[in-house]
Scaffold this motif. Structure first.
Motif, PDB file in Angstrom:
ATOM      1  N   SER A   1       3.325   0.873   3.221  1.00  0.00           N
ATOM      2  CA  SER A   1       2.975  -0.105   4.246  1.00  0.00           C
ATOM      3  C   SER A   1       2.423  -1.366   3.589  1.00  0.00           C
ATOM      4  CB  SER A   1       1.947   0.471   5.219  1.00  0.00           C
ATOM      5  OG  SER A   1       0.766   0.830   4.540  1.00  0.00           O
ATOM      6  N   GLU A   2       2.325  -2.416   4.380  1.00  0.00           N
ATOM      7  CA  GLU A   2       1.728  -3.656   3.903  1.00  0.00           C
ATOM      8  C   GLU A   2       0.245  -3.400   3.609  1.00  0.00           C
ATOM      9  OE1 GLU A   2       3.159  -6.444   3.178  1.00  0.00           O
ATOM     10  OE2 GLU A   2       5.111  -6.226   4.129  1.00  0.00           O
ATOM     11  N   PRO A   3      -0.347  -4.132   2.659  1.00  0.00           N
ATOM     12  CA  PRO A   3      -1.764  -3.906   2.343  1.00  0.00           C
ATOM     13  C   PRO A   3      -2.688  -4.251   3.508  1.00  0.00           C
ATOM     14  CG  PRO A   3      -0.841  -5.696   0.997  1.00  0.00           C
ATOM     15  CD  PRO A   3       0.263  -5.155   1.842  1.00  0.00           C
ATOM     16  N   ASN A   4      -3.912  -3.759   3.415  1.00  0.00           N
ATOM     17  CA  ASN A   4      -4.978  -4.054   4.382  1.00  0.00           C
ATOM     18  C   ASN A   4      -4.613  -3.697   5.824  1.00  0.00           C
ATOM     19  OD1 ASN A   4      -6.569  -5.107   2.267  1.00  0.00           O
ATOM     20  ND2 ASN A   4      -5.503  -7.051   2.429  1.00  0.00           N
TER      21      ASN A   4
ATOM     22  N   LYS B   1       0.871  -1.169   0.000  1.00  0.00           N
ATOM     23  CA  LYS B   1       0.000   0.000   0.000  1.00  0.00           C
ATOM     24  C   LYS B   1       0.906   1.216   0.000  1.00  0.00           C
ATOM     25  CE  LYS B   1      -3.269   2.662   2.637  1.00  0.00           C
ATOM     26  NZ  LYS B   1      -3.759   2.948   3.969  1.00  0.00           N
TER      27      LYS B   1
ATOM     28  N   SER C   1       0.780   5.424  -0.298  1.00  0.00           N
ATOM     29  CA  SER C   1      -0.078   6.604  -0.321  1.00  0.00           C
ATOM     30  C   SER C   1       0.770   7.866  -0.255  1.00  0.00           C
ATOM     31  CB  SER C   1      -1.068   6.575   0.843  1.00  0.00           C
ATOM     32  OG  SER C   1      -0.375   6.538   2.071  1.00  0.00           O
TER      33      SER C   1
ATOM     34  N   ARG D   1       3.712  -0.752   8.801  1.00  0.00           N
ATOM     35  CA  ARG D   1       4.302   0.388   8.103  1.00  0.00           C
ATOM     36  C   ARG D   1       5.746   0.028   7.782  1.00  0.00           C
ATOM     37  NH1 ARG D   1       7.168   4.884   8.734  1.00  0.00           N
ATOM     38  NH2 ARG D   1       6.365   6.881   8.035  1.00  0.00           N
TER      39      ARG D   1
END
Length: 68
Positions: A24-27, A2, A4, A31
């Motif tokens: 960061s890792e998804p879902n 992820k 952003s 971080r």
């Protein structure tokens, strides 16, 4: 992953302070750090590493690495 953007203005030229991406890792996972894109290159700040202590690479070095 992820990824952003912490702050973003459309049509904005990248200046000295750059644009900071939160990675960061998804879902809602762990971080991983921040990637900062500036006029002079990229900086990776693992975890909560401060910008000034991050690993820096120039655009020329980054392009050479990506094209190898």
């Amino acid at each position: 992953m992820k990824v952003s953007i912490k702050s973003f203005d459309v049509g904005m030229e990248v200046k000295n302070n750059g644009i900071e991406f939160d990675v960061s890792e998804p879902n809602g996972g762990d971080r991983l750090g921040d990637c900062i894109v500036t006029k002079s290159g990229l900086t990776w700040c693992k975890g909560k590493t401060a910008r000034e202590n991050g690993v820096k690479v120039s655009w020329k070095e980054f392009i050479k690495w990506m094209e190898s």
